[in-house]
Motif scaffolding. Structure first.
Motif, PDB file in Angstrom:
ATOM      1  N   HIS A   1       0.620  -1.133  -0.015  1.00  0.00           N
ATOM      2  CA  HIS A   1       0.044   0.112   0.007  1.00  0.00           C
ATOM      3  C   HIS A   1       0.784   1.279   0.070  1.00  0.00           C
ATOM      4  O   HIS A   1       1.770   1.165   0.580  1.00  0.00           O
ATOM      5  CB  HIS A   1      -0.958   0.130   1.280  1.00  0.00           C
ATOM      6  CG  HIS A   1      -2.000   0.991   0.934  1.00  0.00           C
ATOM      7  ND1 HIS A   1      -2.121   2.273   1.335  1.00  0.00           N
ATOM      8  CD2 HIS A   1      -3.278   0.695   0.911  1.00  0.00           C
ATOM      9  CE1 HIS A   1      -3.195   2.869   1.135  1.00  0.00           C
ATOM     10  NE2 HIS A   1      -4.049   1.799   0.842  1.00  0.00           N
ATOM     11  N   ALA A   2       0.599   2.336  -0.458  1.00  0.00           N
ATOM     12  CA  ALA A   2       1.052   3.578  -0.403  1.00  0.00           C
ATOM     13  C   ALA A   2       1.317   4.101   1.025  1.00  0.00           C
ATOM     14  O   ALA A   2       0.612   3.854   1.947  1.00  0.00           O
ATOM     15  CB  ALA A   2       0.168   4.859  -1.298  1.00  0.00           C
ATOM     16  N   SER A   3       2.495   4.756   1.388  1.00  0.00           N
ATOM     17  CA  SER A   3       2.470   5.277   2.554  1.00  0.00           C
ATOM     18  C   SER A   3       1.523   6.244   3.248  1.00  0.00           C
ATOM     19  O   SER A   3       0.749   6.745   2.512  1.00  0.00           O
ATOM     20  CB  SER A   3       3.700   6.233   2.615  1.00  0.00           C
ATOM     21  OG  SER A   3       3.769   7.207   1.897  1.00  0.00           O
ATOM     22  N   GLY A   4       1.073   6.049   4.454  1.00  0.00           N
ATOM     23  CA  GLY A   4       0.123   6.929   4.851  1.00  0.00           C
ATOM     24  C   GLY A   4      -0.745   5.810   5.817  1.00  0.00           C
ATOM     25  O   GLY A   4      -0.447   4.717   6.133  1.00  0.00           O
ATOM     26  N   ALA A   5      -1.815   6.559   6.702  1.00  0.00           N
ATOM     27  CA  ALA A   5      -2.681   5.786   7.522  1.00  0.00           C
ATOM     28  C   ALA A   5      -3.779   5.288   7.039  1.00  0.00           C
ATOM     29  O   ALA A   5      -4.407   6.072   6.044  1.00  0.00           O
ATOM     30  CB  ALA A   5      -3.101   6.714   8.665  1.00  0.00           C
ATOM     31  N   VAL A   6      -4.048   3.907   7.225  1.00  0.00           N
ATOM     32  CA  VAL A   6      -5.191   3.419   6.720  1.00  0.00           C
ATOM     33  C   VAL A   6      -6.234   2.864   8.029  1.00  0.00           C
ATOM     34  O   VAL A   6      -5.787   2.596   9.069  1.00  0.00           O
ATOM     35  CB  VAL A   6      -5.039   2.247   5.829  1.00  0.00           C
ATOM     36  CG1 VAL A   6      -4.023   2.883   4.650  1.00  0.00           C
ATOM     37  CG2 VAL A   6      -4.301   1.048   6.599  1.00  0.00           C
ATOM     38  N   SER A   7      -7.382   2.448   7.627  1.00  0.00           N
ATOM     39  CA  SER A   7      -8.136   1.690   8.664  1.00  0.00           C
ATOM     40  C   SER A   7      -8.379   0.211   8.402  1.00  0.00           C
ATOM     41  O   SER A   7      -8.086  -0.351   7.202  1.00  0.00           O
ATOM     42  CB  SER A   7      -9.723   2.388   8.645  1.00  0.00           C
ATOM     43  OG  SER A   7     -10.199   2.161   7.121  1.00  0.00           O
ATOM     44  N   VAL A   8      -8.010  -0.428   9.186  1.00  0.00           N
ATOM     45  CA  VAL A   8      -8.153  -2.044   9.264  1.00  0.00           C
ATOM     46  C   VAL A   8      -9.865  -2.451   9.622  1.00  0.00           C
ATOM     47  O   VAL A   8     -10.106  -2.222  10.871  1.00  0.00           O
ATOM     48  CB  VAL A   8      -7.075  -2.485  10.060  1.00  0.00           C
ATOM     49  CG1 VAL A   8      -7.318  -3.951   9.969  1.00  0.00           C
ATOM     50  CG2 VAL A   8      -5.744  -2.129   9.457  1.00  0.00           C
ATOM     51  N   GLU A   9     -10.336  -2.895   8.661  1.00  0.00           N
ATOM     52  CA  GLU A   9     -11.643  -3.511   8.944  1.00  0.00           C
ATOM     53  C   GLU A   9     -11.744  -4.980   8.496  1.00  0.00           C
ATOM     54  O   GLU A   9     -10.838  -5.513   7.967  1.00  0.00           O
ATOM     55  CB  GLU A   9     -12.833  -2.620   8.297  1.00  0.00           C
ATOM     56  CG  GLU A   9     -12.722  -1.300   8.239  1.00  0.00           C
ATOM     57  CD  GLU A   9     -13.063  -0.782   9.829  1.00  0.00           C
ATOM     58  OE1 GLU A   9     -13.482  -1.514  10.714  1.00  0.00           O
ATOM     59  OE2 GLU A   9     -12.623   0.388  10.134  1.00  0.00           O
ATOM     60  N   LEU A  10     -12.822  -5.687   9.124  1.00  0.00           N
ATOM     61  CA  LEU A  10     -13.049  -7.035   9.018  1.00  0.00           C
ATOM     62  C   LEU A  10     -14.350  -7.434   8.074  1.00  0.00           C
ATOM     63  O   LEU A  10     -15.381  -6.649   8.371  1.00  0.00           O
ATOM     64  CB  LEU A  10     -13.247  -7.813  10.493  1.00  0.00           C
ATOM     65  CG  LEU A  10     -13.340  -9.193  10.430  1.00  0.00           C
ATOM     66  CD1 LEU A  10     -12.072  -9.905   9.681  1.00  0.00           C
ATOM     67  CD2 LEU A  10     -13.549  -9.626  11.747  1.00  0.00           C
ATOM     68  N   THR A  11     -14.464  -8.316   7.456  1.00  0.00           N
ATOM     69  CA  THR A  11     -15.526  -9.052   6.830  1.00  0.00           C
ATOM     70  C   THR A  11     -15.459 -10.368   7.105  1.00  0.00           C
ATOM     71  O   THR A  11     -14.707 -11.215   6.875  1.00  0.00           O
ATOM     72  CB  THR A  11     -15.613  -8.662   5.201  1.00  0.00           C
ATOM     73  OG1 THR A  11     -16.904  -9.327   4.754  1.00  0.00           O
ATOM     74  CG2 THR A  11     -14.322  -9.434   4.556  1.00  0.00           C
ATOM     75  N   GLN A  12     -16.901 -10.817   7.047  1.00  0.00           N
ATOM     76  CA  GLN A  12     -17.001 -12.182   7.472  1.00  0.00           C
ATOM     77  C   GLN A  12     -17.977 -12.848   6.365  1.00  0.00           C
ATOM     78  O   GLN A  12     -18.320 -14.077   6.336  1.00  0.00           O
ATOM     79  CB  GLN A  12     -17.588 -12.333   8.983  1.00  0.00           C
ATOM     80  CG  GLN A  12     -16.715 -11.967  10.127  1.00  0.00           C
ATOM     81  CD  GLN A  12     -16.962 -12.396  11.420  1.00  0.00           C
ATOM     82  OE1 GLN A  12     -16.444 -13.280  12.028  1.00  0.00           O
ATOM     83  NE2 GLN A  12     -18.028 -11.882  12.122  1.00  0.00           N
ATOM     84  N   ASN A  13     -18.426 -12.129   5.373  1.00  0.00           N
ATOM     85  CA  ASN A  13     -19.167 -12.522   4.236  1.00  0.00           C
ATOM     86  C   ASN A  13     -18.883 -11.969   2.977  1.00  0.00           C
ATOM     87  O   ASN A  13     -19.749 -12.165   2.049  1.00  0.00           O
ATOM     88  CB  ASN A  13     -20.672 -12.288   4.650  1.00  0.00           C
ATOM     89  CG  ASN A  13     -21.058 -10.959   4.599  1.00  0.00           C
ATOM     90  OD1 ASN A  13     -20.253  -9.992   4.440  1.00  0.00           O
ATOM     91  ND2 ASN A  13     -22.109 -10.523   4.953  1.00  0.00           N
ATOM     92  N   GLU A  14     -17.574 -11.204   2.794  1.00  0.00           N
ATOM     93  CA  GLU A  14     -17.087 -10.673   1.516  1.00  0.00           C
ATOM     94  C   GLU A  14     -18.241  -9.674   1.199  1.00  0.00           C
ATOM     95  O   GLU A  14     -17.644  -9.252   0.003  1.00  0.00           O
ATOM     96  CB  GLU A  14     -16.961 -11.677   0.706  1.00  0.00           C
ATOM     97  CG  GLU A  14     -16.157 -12.785   0.786  1.00  0.00           C
ATOM     98  CD  GLU A  14     -15.763 -13.973  -0.274  1.00  0.00           C
ATOM     99  OE1 GLU A  14     -16.854 -14.243  -1.166  1.00  0.00           O
ATOM    100  OE2 GLU A  14     -14.726 -14.570  -0.255  1.00  0.00           O
TER     101      GLU A  14
END
Length: 300
Positions: free
Chosen positions: A64-77
């Motif tokens: 990924h490019a530099s910088g802050a991102v959010s990390v999220e989760l999926t359980q059904n795509e």
């Protein structure tokens, strides 16, 4: 219960990706993992997740490019959490290795200097020298990492790439950073003295001694030494395989071992000798005159 992401560890990693990320929270369904639906999303970049417990899973950060991102989760795509837990991609670069060379048997304390080395020790910080096994490292600051070289992966001396690893990812010195951040370290064959000139000097010291040997490639003027018996003196490399040093004053006339080191620690052990001669004095010459053409036999 609804899945929630509470934290990620580590919270930073290289732009090249590859960082092993531990995600903690709640409501992580094992069934979603069995169906192959469980995944982490770093902004828009998706990475497969491995279920460990209802409150823990693992994923590998994608590039990924530099910088802050959010990390999220999926359980059904389809549906994702929206907890906004941040992960920062950093562009780490190494620009200096000191010293740049050391013996093939390892043990050289190396300083790696660069920028952007923000690497919390979640699973340990490592240095890797070529194909040798990675060794533990310590992060002194955002600009400095220290580690000791392992033995060379092959018996032959040579130059290898140096990389800094963090959480199984290449944080500096390789991967996407290989262009500007690539660094090298030279493994030298053991130092050995092959020839010394001159072989003798006065007990007053001060003789400029040239030492010819092997295993002296990449020698630094700051670390090179000649040891006359137990007395070590600075040496300088005049050309590949050649050191020059000045004999110190000995305790007495006689023979002393003469060995060299390229790194300031590991000396050769070839058994070369240097002889200190008692102070010479000239008392008289006979005759004391002669023709300008020379040729006079002089008794000293």
């Amino acid at each position: 219960a609804a899945a929630r992401v509470r934290a990620v560890e580590p919270s930073t990693g290289p732009v090249a990706g590859g960082t092993f990320v531990n995600v903690t929270g709640e409501g992580f369904a094992r069934r979603a993992a069995q169906l192959g639906y469980l995944a982490c999303r770093f902004n828009a970049s998706v990475a497969a997740a491995a279920w460990r417990a209802p409150a823990e899973l693992h994923c590998v950060a994608p590039q990924h490019a530099s910088g802050a991102v959010s990390v999220e989760l999926t359980q059904n795509e389809q549906q994702h959490t929206a907890d906004g837990v941040a992960y920062e991609y950093v562009h780490s670069l190494m620009h200096a290795v000191r010293p740049r060379a050391g013996p093939a048997h390892g043990g050289t304390l190396v300083e790696l200097r660069g920028r952007g080395l923000r690497m919390p020790a979640a699973r340990g910080l490592l240095c890797q020298f070529g194909a040798a096994d990675a060794v533990g490292a310590t992060r002194e600051s955002d600009e400095l990492v220290r580690c000791s070289t392992p033995p060379a992966a092959t018996a032959a001396a040579g130059t290898v790439r140096v990389r800094v690893l963090h959480d199984d990812a290449v944080s500096a010195g390789g991967g996407a950073d290989a262009g500007a951040g690539a660094l090298a370290f030279t493994y030298r064959a053991p130092s050995a003295v092959r020839r010394v000139h001159p072989l003798v000097g006065g007990v007053a010291g001060g003789a400029v001694v040239t030492v010819y040997g092997t295993g002296l490639a990449g020698t630094s003027s700051a670390s090179a030494r000649c040891a006359f018996g137990g007395a070590a003196v600075p040496a300088r490399q005049t050309m590949r395989g050649v050191l020059e040093c000045t004999s110190p004053r000995p305790r007495a006339a006689g023979y002393v071992p003469l060995e060299v080191t390229a790194d300031g620690h590991t000396y050769s052990a070839g058994g070369a000798q240097f002889e200190y001669l008692a102070a010479a004095r000239v008392r008289a010459v006979e005759p004391s005159t002669g023709p300008v053409a020379g040729g006079t036999f002089v008794n000293v």
